[in-house]
Design a protein around this motif. Structure first.
Motif, PDB file in Angstrom:
ATOM      1  N   GLU A 139      -6.877  -1.810  -7.716  1.00  0.00           N
ATOM      2  CA  GLU A 139      -8.016  -2.625  -7.686  1.00  0.00           C
ATOM      3  C   GLU A 139      -8.369  -3.512  -7.427  1.00  0.00           C
ATOM      4  O   GLU A 139      -9.860  -4.279  -7.387  1.00  0.00           O
ATOM      5  CB  GLU A 139      -7.786  -2.880  -9.071  1.00  0.00           C
ATOM      6  CG  GLU A 139      -6.855  -3.598  -9.565  1.00  0.00           C
ATOM      7  CD  GLU A 139      -6.180  -3.859 -11.062  1.00  0.00           C
ATOM      8  OE1 GLU A 139      -6.911  -3.123 -12.370  1.00  0.00           O
ATOM      9  OE2 GLU A 139      -5.430  -5.295 -11.118  1.00  0.00           O
ATOM     10  N   SER A 140      -7.684  -4.137  -6.656  1.00  0.00           N
ATOM     11  CA  SER A 140      -7.870  -5.739  -5.437  1.00  0.00           C
ATOM     12  C   SER A 140      -8.458  -5.419  -4.371  1.00  0.00           C
ATOM     13  O   SER A 140      -8.864  -6.348  -3.330  1.00  0.00           O
ATOM     14  CB  SER A 140      -6.351  -6.811  -5.778  1.00  0.00           C
ATOM     15  OG  SER A 140      -5.651  -6.618  -6.378  1.00  0.00           O
ATOM     16  N   ILE A 141      -8.162  -4.302  -4.203  1.00  0.00           N
ATOM     17  CA  ILE A 141      -8.769  -3.434  -2.036  1.00  0.00           C
ATOM     18  C   ILE A 141     -10.074  -3.078  -2.658  1.00  0.00           C
ATOM     19  O   ILE A 141     -10.024  -1.701  -1.684  1.00  0.00           O
ATOM     20  CB  ILE A 141      -7.348  -3.181  -1.794  1.00  0.00           C
ATOM     21  CG1 ILE A 141      -7.504  -2.020  -2.055  1.00  0.00           C
ATOM     22  CG2 ILE A 141      -6.806  -4.631  -1.197  1.00  0.00           C
ATOM     23  CD1 ILE A 141      -5.925  -1.209  -1.326  1.00  0.00           C
ATOM     24  N   THR A 142     -10.634  -3.211  -2.952  1.00  0.00           N
ATOM     25  CA  THR A 142     -11.851  -1.704  -3.483  1.00  0.00           C
ATOM     26  C   THR A 142     -12.726  -1.930  -2.331  1.00  0.00           C
ATOM     27  O   THR A 142     -13.621  -1.222  -2.283  1.00  0.00           O
ATOM     28  CB  THR A 142     -12.310  -2.073  -4.503  1.00  0.00           C
ATOM     29  OG1 THR A 142     -13.564  -2.940  -5.088  1.00  0.00           O
ATOM     30  CG2 THR A 142     -11.490  -1.342  -5.603  1.00  0.00           C
ATOM     31  N   SER A 143     -12.734  -2.878  -1.314  1.00  0.00           N
ATOM     32  CA  SER A 143     -14.134  -2.751  -0.159  1.00  0.00           C
ATOM     33  C   SER A 143     -13.726  -2.381   0.721  1.00  0.00           C
ATOM     34  O   SER A 143     -14.493  -2.768   2.013  1.00  0.00           O
ATOM     35  CB  SER A 143     -14.211  -4.696  -0.415  1.00  0.00           C
ATOM     36  OG  SER A 143     -12.822  -5.647   0.209  1.00  0.00           O
ATOM     37  N   VAL A 144     -12.535  -1.983   0.715  1.00  0.00           N
ATOM     38  CA  VAL A 144     -11.004  -1.727   1.979  1.00  0.00           C
ATOM     39  C   VAL A 144     -11.682  -0.553   2.953  1.00  0.00           C
ATOM     40  O   VAL A 144     -13.158   0.407   2.135  1.00  0.00           O
ATOM     41  CB  VAL A 144      -9.700  -1.096   1.821  1.00  0.00           C
ATOM     42  CG1 VAL A 144     -10.298   0.163   1.046  1.00  0.00           C
ATOM     43  CG2 VAL A 144      -9.076  -1.334   3.459  1.00  0.00           C
ATOM     44  N   SER A 192     -16.205   1.664  -2.861  1.00  0.00           N
ATOM     45  CA  SER A 192     -17.407   1.827  -2.014  1.00  0.00           C
ATOM     46  C   SER A 192     -17.772   1.483  -0.656  1.00  0.00           C
ATOM     47  O   SER A 192     -18.440   2.179  -0.017  1.00  0.00           O
ATOM     48  CB  SER A 192     -18.629   0.413  -2.676  1.00  0.00           C
ATOM     49  OG  SER A 192     -18.079  -0.564  -2.381  1.00  0.00           O
ATOM     50  N   GLN A 193     -16.160   0.901   0.320  1.00  0.00           N
ATOM     51  CA  GLN A 193     -16.720   1.448   1.719  1.00  0.00           C
ATOM     52  C   GLN A 193     -15.951   2.194   2.883  1.00  0.00           C
ATOM     53  O   GLN A 193     -16.026   2.322   3.298  1.00  0.00           O
ATOM     54  CB  GLN A 193     -16.684  -0.167   2.087  1.00  0.00           C
ATOM     55  CG  GLN A 193     -17.759  -1.127   1.402  1.00  0.00           C
ATOM     56  CD  GLN A 193     -18.791  -0.723   1.585  1.00  0.00           C
ATOM     57  OE1 GLN A 193     -19.210   0.000   3.194  1.00  0.00           O
ATOM     58  NE2 GLN A 193     -20.143  -1.004   1.092  1.00  0.00           N
ATOM     59  N   LEU A 194     -14.823   2.691   2.018  1.00  0.00           N
ATOM     60  CA  LEU A 194     -13.905   3.848   2.220  1.00  0.00           C
ATOM     61  C   LEU A 194     -14.462   4.675   3.254  1.00  0.00           C
ATOM     62  O   LEU A 194     -15.225   5.156   2.797  1.00  0.00           O
ATOM     63  CB  LEU A 194     -13.001   3.911   1.424  1.00  0.00           C
ATOM     64  CG  LEU A 194     -11.401   5.513   1.815  1.00  0.00           C
ATOM     65  CD1 LEU A 194     -10.589   3.927   2.544  1.00  0.00           C
ATOM     66  CD2 LEU A 194     -11.004   5.174   0.573  1.00  0.00           C
ATOM     67  N   GLU A 195     -14.057   4.706   4.582  1.00  0.00           N
ATOM     68  CA  GLU A 195     -14.371   5.784   4.980  1.00  0.00           C
ATOM     69  C   GLU A 195     -13.778   6.669   5.416  1.00  0.00           C
ATOM     70  O   GLU A 195     -13.444   7.498   5.373  1.00  0.00           O
ATOM     71  CB  GLU A 195     -14.910   4.776   6.637  1.00  0.00           C
ATOM     72  CG  GLU A 195     -16.356   4.247   6.419  1.00  0.00           C
ATOM     73  CD  GLU A 195     -17.310   3.913   7.240  1.00  0.00           C
ATOM     74  OE1 GLU A 195     -16.984   3.634   8.654  1.00  0.00           O
ATOM     75  OE2 GLU A 195     -18.334   3.443   7.045  1.00  0.00           O
ATOM     76  N   HIS A 196     -12.242   6.194   5.832  1.00  0.00           N
ATOM     77  CA  HIS A 196     -10.920   6.466   6.531  1.00  0.00           C
ATOM     78  C   HIS A 196      -9.857   6.402   5.017  1.00  0.00           C
ATOM     79  O   HIS A 196      -9.452   5.450   5.000  1.00  0.00           O
ATOM     80  CB  HIS A 196     -10.628   5.922   7.669  1.00  0.00           C
ATOM     81  CG  HIS A 196      -9.814   6.585   8.505  1.00  0.00           C
ATOM     82  ND1 HIS A 196      -9.724   7.210  10.160  1.00  0.00           N
ATOM     83  CD2 HIS A 196      -8.261   7.654   8.501  1.00  0.00           C
ATOM     84  CE1 HIS A 196      -8.741   8.062   9.838  1.00  0.00           C
ATOM     85  NE2 HIS A 196      -7.485   7.997   9.363  1.00  0.00           N
ATOM     86  N   LEU A 197      -9.566   7.652   5.058  1.00  0.00           N
ATOM     87  CA  LEU A 197      -8.223   8.191   3.822  1.00  0.00           C
ATOM     88  C   LEU A 197      -7.218   8.857   4.639  1.00  0.00           C
ATOM     89  O   LEU A 197      -7.646   9.899   4.958  1.00  0.00           O
ATOM     90  CB  LEU A 197      -8.847   7.994   2.910  1.00  0.00           C
ATOM     91  CG  LEU A 197      -7.381   8.297   1.807  1.00  0.00           C
ATOM     92  CD1 LEU A 197      -6.740   7.302   1.110  1.00  0.00           C
ATOM     93  CD2 LEU A 197      -8.318   9.345   0.320  1.00  0.00           C
TER      94      LEU A 197
END
Length: 265
Positions: free
Chosen positions: A133-138, A162-167
């Motif tokens: 919940e603290s790293i949602t901009s990753v 919202s910005q996650l491109e690579h998981l």
């Protein structure tokens, strides 16, 4: 500009008045702190600190790790299972890179949001919801976790990457698909997905795949281009593959490795 202290024989005893005006990189590896205030005093004396690495194992004389550094851009916390600390607090809003490796079973976290975070590497046994919940901009997330069905709080509404491109998801649990589907539904811009299932189950809790098909993750339809999967070839994996390949319309590259290759999709 760079300071490295390593070894249990090093006692960190910080004077009340001290200043390290040029220090940008600090490594504190398996050191012992004089008291609870030693780390805070040391960090507060570094006004331009950008890169911090803290490694704790045991007998470090710290109950709580507090990292409050406005200038910090890179933070690495390596915490062994025998660490005497109860948890940590992170207040570093300018972080661009975060790595947490924590093998303890009952840690406590207090982490302020990190709006500038670009990359995170997380390996924990418990409490991943407090970190997520603290790293949602990753943008790039590597997540390794031991996950149980009891940790339902991780599915809390309102956490959107919202910005996650690579998981990259490496999970030691028979409940891996629940966590993966939740992450996919909340990562609308995901382009690259790497999944490694270390311990699956031949008899898993049934997933409501019909419900999943009624609400297909947006990234399946609009952005996901690369998919790599390595697992055991269980029924749960095959069920996921069927849903995935049926709806992932933007794929350019796919790889299924390991034992899974002997099963048809």
């Amino acid at each position: 500009m760079t300071l490295k202290l390593e070894g249990n024989n090093i006692l960190v005893d910080v004077p009340q008045v001290v200043c390290l005006p040029s220090l940008k990189t600090l490594q504190l590896l398996r050191v012992t702190y004089l008291n609870e205030d030693s780390l805070r005093l040391l960090l507060s004396s570094c006004p331009v600190l950008e890169d911090l690495c803290i490694k704790l194992e045991r007998d470090d004389n710290k109950s709580v790790i507090v990292v409050n550094v406005p200038s910090l851009q890179r933070l690495t916390l390596l915490i062994g299972s025998g660490c005497s600390s109860d948890g940590y607090s992170i207040v570093s809003p300018c972080l661009k890179y975060l790595k947490i490796v924590d093998y303890r079973c009952m840690p406590s976290y207090l982490i302020e949001p990190m709006p500038k975070l670009e990359e995170a590497d997380i390996e924990v046994r418990k409490g991943i919801e407090k970190i997520l919940e603290s790293i949602t901009s990753v943008r790039r997330l590597s997540l390794r976790s031991w996950f149980s069905s009891a940790e339902e709080s991780v599915y809390r509404a309102g956490i959107v990457f919202s910005q996650l491109e690579h998981l990259m998801l490496c999970i030691h649990s028979k409940y891996w698909s629940k966590l993966l589907i939740w992450l996919l539904r909340n990562s609308p811009k995901l382009r690259v997905l790497n999944v490694y299932v270390i311990r699956g189950s031949l008899e898993y809790d049934p997933v409501d795949w019909k419900n999943i098909e009624s609400s297909i993750p947006e990234c399946f339809l609009r952005s996901l281009e690369t998919f790599e999967f390595e697992g055991m070839g269980t029924q749960e994996e095959r069920d996921f593959w069927r849903i995935f390949f049926k709806h992932a319309s933007c794929l350019k590259s796919t790889s299924i490795n390991g034992h899974a290759t002997q099963f048809g999709v």
